[in-house]
Design an enzyme around this catalytic site. Structure first.
Site, short mmCIF file in Angstrom:
data_model
loop_
_atom_site.label_atom_id
_atom_site.label_comp_id
_atom_site.label_asym_id
_atom_site.label_seq_id
_atom_site.Cartn_x
_atom_site.Cartn_y
_atom_site.Cartn_z
N GLU B 31 0.87 -1.18 0.00
CA GLU B 31 0.00 0.00 0.00
C GLU B 31 0.91 1.22 0.00
O GLU B 31 1.83 1.30 0.79
CB GLU B 31 -0.90 -0.03 1.24
CG GLU B 31 -1.59 1.28 1.59
CD GLU B 31 -2.44 1.87 0.47
OE1 GLU B 31 -3.24 1.13 -0.12
OE2 GLU B 31 -2.25 3.06 0.17
N ALA B 46 -20.89 4.53 2.05
CA ALA B 46 -20.89 3.55 3.14
C ALA B 46 -22.12 2.64 3.12
O ALA B 46 -22.66 2.28 4.15
CB ALA B 46 -20.75 4.25 4.50
N HIS B 49 -25.07 -2.25 -0.68
CA HIS B 49 -26.22 -2.27 -1.58
C HIS B 49 -26.84 -3.66 -1.63
O HIS B 49 -26.15 -4.66 -1.50
CB HIS B 49 -25.78 -1.86 -2.99
CG HIS B 49 -25.34 -0.43 -3.08
ND1 HIS B 49 -26.23 0.58 -3.38
CD2 HIS B 49 -24.14 0.15 -2.89
CE1 HIS B 49 -25.55 1.74 -3.38
NE2 HIS B 49 -24.29 1.50 -3.09
N LYS B 245 -28.09 10.36 -11.38
CA LYS B 245 -28.41 9.25 -10.48
C LYS B 245 -29.09 9.71 -9.20
O LYS B 245 -29.55 8.91 -8.40
CB LYS B 245 -27.14 8.46 -10.14
CG LYS B 245 -26.65 7.61 -11.31
CD LYS B 245 -25.56 6.66 -10.90
CE LYS B 245 -26.13 5.39 -10.27
NZ LYS B 245 -25.11 4.36 -10.05
N ILE B 329 -13.45 -1.03 -10.14
CA ILE B 329 -14.28 -1.42 -8.99
C ILE B 329 -14.85 -0.15 -8.37
O ILE B 329 -14.25 0.47 -7.50
CB ILE B 329 -13.49 -2.22 -7.93
CG1 ILE B 329 -12.65 -3.34 -8.58
CG2 ILE B 329 -14.45 -2.77 -6.88
CD1 ILE B 329 -13.44 -4.49 -9.15
#
Lengths: 413, 469
Positions: B31, B46, B49, B245, B329
């Site tokens: 990382e 957060a 879904h 959206k 992603i």
């Protein structure tokens, strides 16, 4: 059973506790979450405290010590955080030494003070680097911990703590490039504008704001713009200042989480509890004083108000309940709030004091107190500003059978 | 030689590490920042879904629904704050009503459990503060809210306990067949899994020119004080339509309300600044759902970057025989994370990696949250360690004991925000105004780092850059 529990050992709590004892409460307890008493005064090492109260210029810690010296027969729990207060006057707290404790009191004084508004409260756009602090946090780092938060600062807001920090950082070798104030007038005391900005040639930009903070990891600069009468930035007026620090002095919010938890009604105008003339909240036997009720500009006034709260709490603990009919104090033209919001004339003695703030800067006006159309009292003022708390004293004999009194700012006829 | 090297310590890389370290494999994770979960993982809605949104038959649809199912179990096992609040997608008018029906059908095809279309009255019964203009809604009971950074940390910490070799502050600069080149050295691996989030195209480019186009997309948010909690009970979405959206209003698992995001294509994927226009957009859009929303209770604005691409689906495939790229992603990446990790294991196994489960491995984790304890438990804890009796963060009621405990976790924090992500100190309405100096002191005591070297968050974010007096 404790007579009076005072929550908070800052200037309000100290004065309330001393006063409660002096007015006959036998068992008085102060609960303070920090490791020592004094509250925010401990980091206010500048002078100017006590001019009204003690007729001398004291530093913050000196002012606090004047009260700490008077704590004979008052119990103190420091390093103890109150987690909950109930309307039945049960206090639940936690500390290293005593663990989780539950205490009962005949009367409670809420004196938790206030906290600073943050960047989030005013939604300053831009990056989110290190280097953006409330003025009070920077003051703590500097005066208690001994560290400078940065070397090149811009201050947003002209509240007193920001002004004090402008001077303080300059004296420690930092460059304070500007103090930026959204409103067309300062939010701080005039004496602080003069002594903290003017004396150090720090420019004050009135009717300006920071529209963007720059810097990926640490602040690298800010964009500032002029604002119009709607307080919105005016396109085309932007300019940048390079700096490594942004200090925020954009207002204080009374810290009423415990108050709300106890179900005590809060006035949206003050963000503090509604109170009666004796600083009793609408929850019987629970009193409040100092910045937890409304934000004061001088600690001297906090002490005075808290002494009244402490005395009333003692009286209640000794079995004497305040009663009688209630007059509602309403805000008229130009007045943003009043404290108290309710007056019980039978409980007042000869006079009732009202504290309030005005919405704008006024010159040569009068403060009126009216019962409907009828003028009850009137007070002329040469100058008033939102940054300075006002007070008036009304003889109770003039109130008559009023149900409501309205405080307004009117032109002098 | 490692069996697998993972690039990226967001929730996807961390979940992959969690899953892979259950096997007899030597696994490392690189990382570039000084902590887990510092990129997109810490700045998003957060939401776990439910899975009615992705196109049926897509990889995203499958991984989202499976990820939701796994989140329910994993959060229990690893003590991650998660709440199944359910969600509603609100329609405002006939066109939206049709979309709600379409989403319902999609959800059923995707295998989302419990979906229901609510009429206006049912919606108002569930969400009393919803606008009068809302006409219907898709209700998904399995949607939930999570603490994304604690999710990632729980994965990564558990992986470290199970043998993950974690390299923080070590940016991968190149990949040569079986070798990962970093700023600090070269490391061999049988397989390399890239979970680089918004840097997916850059990392994939070390191996081969990407066949997709990254379209980094920024979203800005408001986070409201706990006093606003209760204004909505579920995650309240707006129907996607030709105007966009829409924005969501949702409770957070920490008891706040989150409002946002907008969607703005940006050329600089590192630019996560908020803007006056972006925040205005969110503000106005949010009032459409809940006109009485009190945005003056805002305690923090932030923005996050989505790893959007020209593809609608997640882009998960081997780019070379050794290099498995997890690209594009974006949402519902958080919800899909553990399912993506399972899928990574399948793909590696299919590619020929020998995968046998360890005889024993740790699959649990627990965190002491003082304020959630009973009076007796609080007292017992303070007796054992008096530091639990001192409240440091007064807004969130976080004790010194809890902050000290973060330094004893498998991945101790190195910054004030690192402490915040682990125990919530500084998350509240004063945003660390009160506790940051105290937290800084506790970091100093636990790590020995000189105070003027202590960071707010990333490298270079010194808190006390003015130095000691």
């Amino acid at each position: 059973m404790i007579d009076v529990i005072v929550i908070g050992g800052g200037p309000a709590g100290l004065a309330a506790a001393v006063s409660a004892r002096d007015n006959g409460a036998e068992k008085v307890l102060i609960i303070e979450r920090d490791t020592c008493l004094g509250g925010i005064l401990n980091q206010c090492i500048h002078n100017g405290f006590g001019l009204h109260r003690f007729k001398e210029e004291l530093s913050g810690p000196e002012y606090a010590s004047r009260y700490v010296e008077q704590l004979e027969n008052i119990e103190v729990l420091t390093d103890t955080m109150v987690l909950e207060v109930t309307p039945q006057r049960v206090v639940r707290a936690v500390s290293r030494e005593n663990g989780y404790i539950e205490l009962e009191a005949k009367a409670i004084v809420l004196a938790m003070g206030c906290r600073e508004r943050t960047r989030g409260a005013i939604s300053i756009p831009g990056d989110r680097p290190a280097g953006v602090y409330t003025a009070g946090a920077a003051q703590r780092y500097l005066n208690i911990e001994g560290y400078m938060v940065g070397k090149n600062a811009v201050i947003l807001g002209s509240g007193d703590i920001g002004l004090i920090m402008a001077r303080r950082m300059t004296l420690e070798g930092a460059k304070v490039h500007a103090c930026v104030e959204l409103m067309p007038y300062s939010g701080g005391l005039t004496r602080n504008i003069v002594q903290c900005l003017n004396d150090f040639d720090i420019p004050l930009y009135l009717a300006h704001t920071i529209t963007r903070i720059h810097g990926k990891n640490r602040v690298e600069g800010v964009t500032i713009a002029k604002v119009g009468p709607d307080r919105k930035p005016i396109a085309g007026t932007e300019f940048d200042i390079e700096c490594d620090t942004v200090l925020l002095s954009v207002g204080l919010i009374p810290e009423n989480e415990l108050t709300r938890g106890a179900g005590i009604p809060i006035d949206r105008r003050t963000n503090g509890a509604f109170v009666y003339e004796n600083m009793e909240t609408l929850s019987e036997g629970i009193f409040a004083c100092g910045n937890v009720v409304h934000v004061h500009d001088l600690v001297d006034y906090v002490s005075a108000e808290s002494e009244r709260a402490g005395a009333a709490a003692a009286k209640y603990a000794l079995g004497s309940k305040a009663a009688g009919r209630v007059i509602t104090v309403e805000n008229g033209e130009g007045v943003s709030y009043t404290v108290p919001q309710y007056i019980r004339p039978e409980n007042c003695g000869k006079t009732a004091s009202l504290f309030f703030r005005v919405r704008n800067v006024y010159r040569n006006v009068r403060i009126t107190v009216r019962n409907g159309e009828k003028l009850v009292a009137s007070f002329n003022r040469e100058h008033m500003a939102p940054g300075e708390m006002e007070s008036i004293v009304i003889p109770v004999s003039l109130v008559g059978d009023a149900e409501k009194l309205t405080v307004s700012i009117e032109e002098v006829k | 030689m490692f069996d697998v090297i993972i690039i990226g310590g967001g929730v996807i890389g961390s979940a992959a590490a969690y899953e892979l370290t259950k096997y007899n494999l030597r696994v490392a994770l690189f990382e570039k920042e000084n902590d887990i979960a510092t990129g997109t993982t810490k700045a998003n809605s957060a939401i776990i879904h439910a899975g009615y949104d992705p196109v049926p038959g897509s990889l995203t649809a499958r991984l989202n629904v499976r990820g939701n199912e796994l989140a329910h179990e994993i959060c229990k096992k690893l003590d991650v704050p998660f709440k199944e609040t359910g969600s509603v997608v609100c329609a405002f008018g006939e066109e939206d009503d049709a979309t709600v029906k379409k989403l319902y059908e999609r959800g059923v095809q995707n295998g989302v459990p419990g979906l229901r279309i609510l009429n206006k009255e049912e919606l108002r019964a569930l969400e009393p503060n919803i606008s009068e203009d809302a006409t219907s809604a898709l209700y998904a009971p399995t949607a939930g809210v999570i603490s994304p950074w604690e999710y990632a940390l729980a994965f990564a910490e558990t992986a470290v306990v199970n043998g993950l070799e974690l390299h923080l502050c070590e940016k991968v600069t190149d990949i040569k067949e079986n070798t990962v080149v970093t700023e600090k050295g070269e490391y061999g691996a049988k397989y390399i899994v890239a979970a680089a989030g918004v840097n997916c195209a850059e990392v994939e480019g070390y191996v081969k020119e990407p066949d997709f186009v990254l379209k980094a997309n920024k979203g800005e948010y408001f986070l409201l004080d706990k006093s606003a909690f209760g204004i909505v009970n579920t995650v309240v979405f707006q129907c996607p339509n030709k105007n966009g959206k829409g924005v969501l209003i949702s409770p957070t698992v920490h008891g706040n309300i989150i409002v946002g995001p907008n969607a703005e294509g940006v050329s600089d994927k590192t630019d996560i600044s908020t803007t006056a226009q972006g925040l205005d957009f969110v503000r106005n859009a949010a009032y459409k759902s809940v006109p009485s929303l009190n945005l003056s209770a805002n305690i923090r604005n932030f923005a996050g970057m989505r790893a959007n691409t020209n593809e609608e689906d997640f882009i998960i495939r081997f780019v070379s025989p050794q290099f498995l790229s997890l690209a594009g992603i974006k949402s519902p990446g958080l919800a899909s994370a553990p399912a993506i990790a399972e899928y990574v294991c399948e793909l590696l196994k299919d590619a020929g990696l020998e995968m046998s489960k360890k005889e024993t491995y740790t699959d649990s984790r627990s965190v002491i949250r003082f304020k959630e304890l009973t009076a007796e438990e609080k007292n017992a804890l303070i007796k054992k360690d008096p530091a639990y009796g001192r409240v440091v963060c007064r807004c969130e009621i976080i004790t010194e004991g809890e902050i000290n405990a973060t330094f004893k976790t498998p991945i101790p924090p190195v910054s004030i925000d690192g402490v915040k992500r682990r125990c919530n100190a500084g998350m509240g309405r004063c945003q660390g105004g009160f506790c940051a100096p105290r937290v800084l002191d506790i970091i100093h005591k636990n790590t020995g780092i000189p105070k003027e070297k202590i960071l707010k968050d990333k490298e270079g974010s010194y808190v006390l850059s003015g130095g000691a007096l």
